[in-house]
Design a protein around this motif. Structure first.
Motif, PDB file in Angstrom:
ATOM      1  N   CYS A 114       0.712  -1.133   0.076  1.00 41.26           N
ATOM      2  CA  CYS A 114       0.006   0.121   0.273  1.00 41.26           C
ATOM      3  C   CYS A 114       0.873   1.218   0.056  1.00 41.26           C
ATOM      4  O   CYS A 114       1.740   1.342   0.819  1.00 41.26           O
ATOM      5  N   CYS A 152      -2.017  -1.105  -3.816  1.00 43.62           N
ATOM      6  CA  CYS A 152      -3.053  -0.213  -3.393  1.00 43.62           C
ATOM      7  C   CYS A 152      -2.512   1.115  -3.319  1.00 43.62           C
ATOM      8  O   CYS A 152      -1.534   1.548  -2.685  1.00 43.62           O
ATOM      9  N   ASP A 179      -5.485  -1.103  -6.908  1.00 43.42           N
ATOM     10  CA  ASP A 179      -6.404  -0.456  -6.184  1.00 43.42           C
ATOM     11  C   ASP A 179      -6.165   0.903  -6.315  1.00 43.42           C
ATOM     12  O   ASP A 179      -4.943   1.215  -5.768  1.00 43.42           O
TER      13      ASP A 179
END
Length: 302
Positions: A114, A152, A179
């Motif tokens: 992330c 992400c 994402d």
């Protein structure tokens, strides 16, 4: 020719008459055989034979060239068939579909990475451009990886200057297989699964766990403030870790006496990705830590 009633030549004794008679005879013969005009003369016939001979020679050359091209085409075709048998060639569409399938598989089974982009509000345009370039390189490395991560981009608004810069600099950014959300990374995943990677952590990263979500702070060198990411992780009671640079590398003397463990997000990803495939920290660190950081592997010191 002037003939009398008895078929005898009249005026034959005259020399002029004979000449005139011969001329008339020639005219009569020419008039009776008009096709003689169309026959070629000796020079014309010779010229026609030369043209025919050259034409035949040219046709032989053309035929030889066609035959040679055909043989070369068959040779290339046979060579291509042999190469295809040993190394199948696929279309770009097929390769893109294969890459997409591999990336989507990582969403369920691979480790997650992330990128925390919630700290970009005060970045300059130059810093945003650098960060957009790092995101492009990170995604490119992940596409090529045999065991890709699921990426992400968190805290990433589509109306932000960074998003505009990513679209401007990165071809096909809107079709990246990852994402993209405006939500904060701390609200997307259970806090117990998060590991914030920061050079200020006291704990060295020992392994890459597919069940964990590794967070990288979306900052560039110019905007890095000491312990910003570390403090943010502590505020949310999230586990932190640093890359094991100190455990496997040593400082190398240089003219500027410069040493830094702060890496770009794509460099950190290259280290994580290489380690996840090789299970070798020295190999991973060698790939991601550039010589300009002032560190070398311990066994590289003479």
């Amino acid at each position: 020719m002037l003939l009398g009633q008895d078929g005898l030549v009249e005026g034959a004794g005259s020399e002029d008459g004979i000449s005139e008679s011969l001329e008339l005879l020639q005219i009569e013969v020419d008039w009776e055989s008009p096709e003689r005009e169309s026959l070629p003369t000796g020079a014309a016939a010779c010229c026609s034979k030369n043209v025919q001979r050259k034409q035949k020679h040219w046709e032989k050359i053309v035929a030889a060239k066609k035959s040679k091209r055909k043989q070369e085409k068959e040779r290339r075709k046979a060579s291509h068939a042999g190469h295809t048998a040993s190394c199948p060639q696929h279309s770009k569409r097929f390769l893109r579909a294969l890459t997409k399938e591999r990336l989507l598989k990582a969403k369920d089974s691979g480790p997650r990475l992330c990128i925390d982009l919630s700290m970009t509000d005060h970045m300059s345009k130059k810093e945003l451009s650098r960060l957009a370039g790092q995101i492009r390189r990170l995604y490119g490395s992940n596409k090529k990886a045999d065991r890709p991560f699921w990426i992400c981009l968190a805290g990433f608004a589509t109306d932000s200057p960074l998003y505009t810069e990513c679209v401007r600099m990165n071809d096909g950014f809107s079709s990246y297989v990852l994402d993209l959300t405006e939500e904060d990374c701390f609200s997307l995943f259970p806090l117990s699964t998060l590991v914030y990677l920061t050079p200020d952590s006291e704990h060295a990263l020992e392994d890459v766990d597919p069940n964990k979500v590794y967070i990288l702070g979306g900052l560039v060198d110019e905007s890095v403030q000491k312990k910003v990411t570390f403090q943010k992780a502590r505020e949310h009671s999230v586990q932190t870790a640093r890359l094991p640079i100190q455990e496997y590398m040593v400082r190398r003397q240089n003219e500027k006496n410069y040493h830094s463990e702060i890496l770009a997000i794509n460099q950190v990803f290259d280290i994580l990705s290489t380690y996840f495939e090789t299970r070798s920290w020295p190999e991973a660190l060698k790939k991601g830590v550039s010589p300009g950081k002032g560190y070398v592997l311990q066994n590289s010191v003479g």
